[in-house]
Scaffold this active site. Structure first.
Site, PDB file in Angstrom:
ATOM      1  N   GLU A 254       0.881  -1.174   0.000  1.00  9.58           N
ATOM      2  CA  GLU A 254       0.000   0.000   0.000  1.00  9.58           C
ATOM      3  C   GLU A 254       0.911   1.213   0.000  1.00  9.58           C
ATOM      4  O   GLU A 254       1.465   1.588   1.031  1.00  9.58           O
ATOM      5  CB  GLU A 254      -0.921  -0.026   1.223  1.00  9.58           C
ATOM      6  CG  GLU A 254      -2.084   0.950   1.110  1.00  9.58           C
ATOM      7  CD  GLU A 254      -1.893   2.201   1.929  1.00  9.58           C
ATOM      8  OE1 GLU A 254      -1.480   3.225   1.342  1.00  9.58           O
ATOM      9  OE2 GLU A 254      -2.156   2.161   3.136  1.00  9.58           O
ATOM     10  N   CYS A 288      -2.496   8.947   3.396  1.00  7.18           N
ATOM     11  CA  CYS A 288      -2.200   8.528   2.024  1.00  7.18           C
ATOM     12  C   CYS A 288      -3.364   8.751   1.084  1.00  7.18           C
ATOM     13  O   CYS A 288      -3.171   8.865  -0.131  1.00  7.18           O
ATOM     14  CB  CYS A 288      -1.781   7.063   2.014  1.00  7.18           C
ATOM     15  SG  CYS A 288      -2.962   5.952   2.810  1.00  7.18           S
TER      16      CYS A 288
END
Length: 480
Positions: A254, A288
């Site tokens: 990720e 993020c």
């Protein structure tokens, strides 16, 4: 909540082979980002410590994979209960070392508990298949735990990120060596302690800290590790993928994003402004999936910019432990210099600073909520993720133009769009090259939904059934 919580900050340590290790030849100083004060000294792992963790994970896997799934579920459910019971203490620790508001760290801790509860039940649904074969024969497809997992978690969600790295593999029957960020160790310690107190066997979880490249090279070189799970920057993710390739380890990555926000002229303007101001201020933009590149349709551009600047730049910035704080500090001092460089570059390129654009006076890593308007595509902020409280705004005219701008970067973690037109919502959701899309919302994380990106934002998923399957391997058994 007051600064009295600092007195409760724990002695820092690693958990290896069933023992807490609180001293080492090397250490890392943990700092409160709101005050600059030292919270504690974190011991860093030696090669011998890492070897001990590897051998422990190997032992733990042999035991845990043979443990009935109902027993694994009980451990996760009890750990979830303990996290909820300890939420005030854990939230205060997380705010002390990471900086975000106490309201956010409470939500984060409860989300971690919810994830453990979800995987406790999802582990019971690891179904296989029986294939159609002639009478007297059988062909089965079964799923088994992949093996010991090396998991690397960043500092921006100091409770939930460790929970993500632990919940699915433990549910699947794997052991885990967890290396969280050295900036936020006590939060991860609290999650691990909840699992220990819930009855998780000694060697199933190992918690290490250290020089990141040293730790990753050592763990990934070992044949004991069968899977790598990493959340962090694209550059580091590529490095770990290369290391994992030498021993063909499974990877879940990720990685970084740079989330576009497409704001159409038929949106509910008031609701859109409120949603994005709150979403952008979450963890001071150190998320993020934070909305960052704002593309606003011409007809409402000026109204949106004026309303958003007033709302976003009016947020109260301060110590996250104070109840009236709406946005806390940046997690470390290097983020301050990064923000200054990004804003300076945008101004040189011709962007207008409509609000913020500077750090606050006094101690701590406080940066003002910042709005940049008329930002050209050549500006750094439109190409590199700022990972801070900076909103960069540009105009667009047509749907096709907005899609081109949203998809032009090599990242595809999260994307957002705001419109009241159902047809337009469907079109933009289909067109955006992103692992996750929010329509009229910035909320993307849920225990039962996969979380992950495409393109250079990574591969694989955490959370949801997909997160559990990422910790399992498939075996086909033919019997005659």
């Amino acid at each position: 909540m007051t600064l009295d919580a600092q007195a409760a900050y724990p002695r820092l340590g690693m958990y290896i082979g069933g023992q807490w290790i609180t001293s080492a030849d090397r250490s890392h100083r943990v700092v409160n980002p709101a005050t600059g004060e030292t919270l504690g000294e974190l011991p860093l792992a030696s090669a011998a410590n890492l070897d001990e963790a590897l051998h422990g994970a190997e032992r733990g896997f042999r035991q845990w994979r043979a443990t009935p799934v109902a027993e694994r579920a009980l451990v996760l459910h009890e750990a979830a209960r303990l996290l909820r019971a300890r939420v005030d203490h854990i939230a205060a620790i997380a705010t002390l070392e990471e900086g975000k508001t106490i309201a956010e760290t409470r939500i984060e801790t409860m989300a971690c508990a919810g994830l453990f509860d979800f995987y406790a039940e999802e582990a019971k649904r690891t179904y296989g298949r029986v294939l159609v074969r002639p009478a007297g024969t059988r062909s089965l497809v079964v799923h088994e735990p992949v093996g010991p997992v090396a998991a690397f978690a960043p500092w921006n969600f100091p409770v939930h990120n460790p929970g993500r790295k632990l919940g699915a593999p433990i549910a699947a029957g794997c052991s885990v060596i967890l290396k969280p960020a050295e900036e936020t160790p006590a939060s991860a310690m609290a999650v691990v302690q909840a699992l220990i107190d819930a009855g998780c066997p000694t060697d199933v979880v190992q918690l290490v800290f250290g020089v990141p490249d040293e730790v990753s090279r050592h763990l990934l070189a070992s044949p004991i590790i069968r899977k790598v799970s990493f959340t962090g920057s694209t550059a580091v993710g590529k490095h770990l993928i290369r290391l994992a390739a030498d021993t063909v380890k499974r990877t879940t990555m990720e990685l970084g994003g740079h989330a576009p926000v497409v704001i159409f002229d038929d949106c509910d303007l008031e609701r859109t402004v409120e949603t994005l101001a709150i979403g952008k201020s979450r963890n001071a933009g150190q998320v993020c999936v934070s909305p960052t590149r704002f593309y606003v349709q011409d007809a409402i551009h000026d109204r949106f910019v004026a309303a958003f600047t007033q709302r976003y730049c009016g947020l109260k910035v301060g110590n996250g432990l104070h109840a009236d704080t709406q946005m806390g500090p940046l997690a470390n001092s290097r983020r301050i210099s990064a923000m200054a460089e990004i804003v300076g570059d945008a101004e040189v390129q011709g962007a207008r600073v409509l609000g913020g654009g500077a750090r606050n006076d006094g101690p701590g890593n406080f940066w003002q909520p910042t709005v940049l308007a008329d930002v050209p595509l050549t500006a750094r902020v439109m190409n590199d993720e700022p990972f801070g409280p900076i909103a960069a705004i540009a105009r667009f005219r047509t749907l096709d133009e907005a899609v081109d701008q949203a998809n032009r970067l090599p990242f595809g973690l999260a994307a957002f769009a705001f419109t009241e037109n159902a047809r337009q919502a469907n079109l933009i959701a289909d067109a955006l090259e992103s692992g996750m899309v929010g329509i009229n919302t910035t909320g993307l994380a849920a225990a039962d939904a996969p979380f992950g990106g495409v393109k250079q934002s990574g591969h694989g998923a955490e959370d949801g059934p997909e997160g559990l399957m990422a910790c399992l391997v498939t075996k086909t058994i033919h019997q005659v």
